[in-house]
Design an enzyme around this catalytic site. Structure first.
Site, PDB file in Angstrom:
ATOM      1  N   CYS A 111       0.843  -1.196   0.000  1.00  0.00           N
ATOM      2  CA  CYS A 111       0.000   0.000   0.000  1.00  0.00           C
ATOM      3  C   CYS A 111       0.877   1.245   0.000  1.00  0.00           C
ATOM      4  O   CYS A 111       1.760   1.384   0.848  1.00  0.00           O
ATOM      5  CB  CYS A 111      -0.925  -0.001   1.220  1.00  0.00           C
ATOM      6  SG  CYS A 111      -2.055   1.416   1.244  1.00  0.00           S
ATOM      7  N   CYS A 129      -0.371   4.379   0.324  1.00  0.00           N
ATOM      8  CA  CYS A 129      -1.057   5.535   0.921  1.00  0.00           C
ATOM      9  C   CYS A 129      -0.185   6.204   1.979  1.00  0.00           C
ATOM     10  O   CYS A 129       0.786   5.631   2.460  1.00  0.00           O
ATOM     11  CB  CYS A 129      -2.419   5.129   1.491  1.00  0.00           C
ATOM     12  SG  CYS A 129      -2.374   4.454   3.169  1.00  0.00           S
ATOM     13  N   CYS A 182      -0.676   4.434   6.072  1.00  0.00           N
ATOM     14  CA  CYS A 182      -0.176   3.136   6.550  1.00  0.00           C
ATOM     15  C   CYS A 182       1.257   3.244   7.067  1.00  0.00           C
ATOM     16  O   CYS A 182       2.070   3.983   6.513  1.00  0.00           O
ATOM     17  CB  CYS A 182      -0.216   2.103   5.421  1.00  0.00           C
ATOM     18  SG  CYS A 182      -1.856   1.484   5.032  1.00  0.00           S
TER      19      CYS A 182
END
Length: 187
Positions: free
Chosen positions: A48, A50, A53
């Protein structure tokens, strides 16, 4: 030099055991570690990109999977846990001392309510589901990654057999759309 995606991906992916029964996750404190016990394997494990996180130092991506919240319990040092951002849909619970995210729980109305987000690299056990895809890949640009390097990042994922998406994988996007359609009375 190629950017570090994540230690679980950089040198090739180790296949998990589909019969793996779970284990414990530990924060990075040298002693009095927060311990979270997972009563099963994760699903939809993925890289991930993003900005929310937790990522290991030097990594562009986290690796995060989901598990039913009733399979997650804090089994040592719950007093060291705090929520990172109480206004976020995913309540990321981290160790107050070392900052490692131990689990993320959704308490609001959301398609993934009932699932906790966890980082299996915090376990000393082998057999967890390997990463299945890469999500929110373009989001690393928002965090300062040079856009000129995106082909190299996507190429690195492709070289280990992972599809890249700028959202979630199609099956997860279908789950979100199904939830939304049912809530709106369309399904």
């Amino acid at each position: 030099m190629a950017p570090s995606i994540h230690p679980l991906i950089d040198n090739g992916i180790t296949k998990g055991d589909p019969n793996f029964s779970g284990g414990k996750l530990y924060c990075h404190c040298p002693s009095d570690k927060v311990e979270v016990t997972l009563g099963g394997n994760v699903a939809h494990n993925h890289a991930c990109g993003c900005s929310k996180c937790w990522k290991p130092a030097g990594s562009l991506f986290s690796v995060v999977g989901v598990i039913p919240k009733d399979k997650v319990s804090v089994t040592a040092h719950p007093e060291k846990i705090e929520v990172v951002d109480k206004s976020a849909a995913i309540q990321r619970n981290r160790c107050k001392k070392c900052g490692v995210h131990m689990f993320g729980r959704i308490e609001v109305d959301h398609p993934f309510k009932g699932l906790d987000f966890v980082h299996v690299e915090l376990s000393d056990k082998k057999g967890w589901q390997e990463p299945q895809f890469a999500a929110f890949v373009s989001s690393i640009i928002e965090q300062g990654f040079n856009p000129a390097g995106m082909d190299e990042v996507r190429g690195k994922f492709k070289s280990v057999g992972l599809e890249t998406y700028d959202a979630l994988s199609p099956p997860l996007m279908d789950l979100i759309a199904t939830y939304t359609g049912k809530k709106a009375g369309k399904l």
